[in-house]
Enzyme design. Sequence first.
Site, mmCIF file in Angstrom:
data_model
loop_
_atom_site.group_PDB
_atom_site.id
_atom_site.type_symbol
_atom_site.label_atom_id
_atom_site.label_comp_id
_atom_site.label_asym_id
_atom_site.label_seq_id
_atom_site.Cartn_x
_atom_site.Cartn_y
_atom_site.Cartn_z
ATOM 1 N N CYS A 218 0.898 -1.145 -0.165
ATOM 2 C CA CYS A 218 0.067 -0.130 0.111
ATOM 3 C C CYS A 218 1.153 1.040 -0.084
ATOM 4 O O CYS A 218 2.253 1.160 -0.202
ATOM 5 C CB CYS A 218 -1.017 0.012 1.141
ATOM 6 S SG CYS A 218 -0.231 0.321 2.839
ATOM 7 N N ASN B 275 2.461 1.610 4.335
ATOM 8 C CA ASN B 275 2.739 0.194 4.878
ATOM 9 C C ASN B 275 2.309 0.338 6.481
ATOM 10 O O ASN B 275 3.079 -0.418 7.213
ATOM 11 C CB ASN B 275 4.300 -0.086 4.600
ATOM 12 C CG ASN B 275 4.455 -1.631 5.139
ATOM 13 O OD1 ASN B 275 5.468 -2.040 5.392
ATOM 14 N ND2 ASN B 275 3.487 -2.641 5.173
ATOM 15 N N CYS C 195 -1.506 0.753 7.172
ATOM 16 C CA CYS C 195 -2.774 0.273 7.194
ATOM 17 C C CYS C 195 -3.129 -0.944 6.593
ATOM 18 O O CYS C 195 -3.459 -1.962 7.350
ATOM 19 C CB CYS C 195 -3.749 1.615 6.672
ATOM 20 S SG CYS C 195 -3.641 3.013 7.533
ATOM 21 N N ARG C 196 -3.320 -0.903 5.387
ATOM 22 C CA ARG C 196 -3.720 -1.952 4.327
ATOM 23 C C ARG C 196 -2.802 -3.132 4.332
ATOM 24 O O ARG C 196 -3.255 -4.235 4.584
ATOM 25 C CB ARG C 196 -4.367 -1.365 3.042
ATOM 26 C CG ARG C 196 -5.433 -0.559 3.177
ATOM 27 C CD ARG C 196 -5.480 0.236 1.967
ATOM 28 N NE ARG C 196 -4.388 1.157 1.563
ATOM 29 C CZ ARG C 196 -4.215 1.861 0.305
ATOM 30 N NH1 ARG C 196 -5.294 1.806 -0.564
ATOM 31 N NH2 ARG C 196 -3.327 2.696 0.333
ATOM 32 N N SER C 197 -1.790 -2.941 4.102
ATOM 33 C CA SER C 197 -0.770 -4.032 3.568
ATOM 34 C C SER C 197 -0.277 -4.901 4.916
ATOM 35 O O SER C 197 -0.095 -6.097 5.024
ATOM 36 C CB SER C 197 0.350 -3.359 2.693
ATOM 37 O OG SER C 197 1.039 -2.356 3.492
ATOM 38 N N ASP D 225 -8.028 3.317 1.230
ATOM 39 C CA ASP D 225 -7.109 3.621 2.480
ATOM 40 C C ASP D 225 -8.030 4.256 3.400
ATOM 41 O O ASP D 225 -8.789 5.292 3.289
ATOM 42 C CB ASP D 225 -6.230 4.851 1.845
ATOM 43 C CG ASP D 225 -5.129 4.990 2.890
ATOM 44 O OD1 ASP D 225 -5.050 4.504 4.365
ATOM 45 O OD2 ASP D 225 -4.158 5.608 2.718
#
Length: 176
Positions: free
Chosen positions: A20, A23, A25-27, A134
Site C-alpha cells: 500500500c 505500509n 494500514c492496508r498492507s 485507504d
Amino acid sequence: MLLFSVDRSPMKRISILFVCMGNICRSPLAEGIFGHLVAEAGLTGGFMIDSAGTGGWHEGEPPDRRSIATAKSHSIDISGQRARRIRPRDFRDFDLILAMDRDNLAALEKSAPHGANIHLFGDAALGTGEDITDPYYGGPDGFELVYTRLLTGCCRLLETLGVERASCSGNTSSVR
C-alpha cells in the site's frame, strides 16, 4: 480465471508481498490476515509473506493503531510488524506482488523490472477489480470494512494457490 501464476512445485516456498502507500494500514492487515490463514492451514513453511509501502514516510514504525486494533479484534497480532518501503530486490525476491489500489499499482509498475509479477489485489484476490480504499483518514468502521475485503481476498487467494479451507467463506467470524 487465473490472473497470475506462481511456481507451486512441492519444494518451493510461495512468496507474496502486499503493498500500500505507507505500509501502516492496508498492507500490514493483508500480511497479518494471510499469515493467520496460512498458519491455520498448517502451511507456514510453504509461504513467505511480507508487506511494504510505495512511500517511506513511516519506515520503522508499527502499523497504525487502528489497524492493530482491528486485527486484534479478530485474534490477529500485527503489532510486531514495522513499515518499510519497497526495495528493488523485492521485485526479484517475491513471486507475487499485490498492490492495494491503482495508484500503488502504477507506482510499482514504474519502478519494476520487466516481468515482475505485480497485480491489483482486487483483480488477483477478489476478482472484482476494486481498489482497497485507504482507511487512514476515516474511523474504525473503515478499518473494519478493509479487514472484511482483505479477509475475503486472502481466503480466495489461498484457494487459488491450491489450499482448500472450509472456513474461508469470507465470514469475518471465521478467524475470531
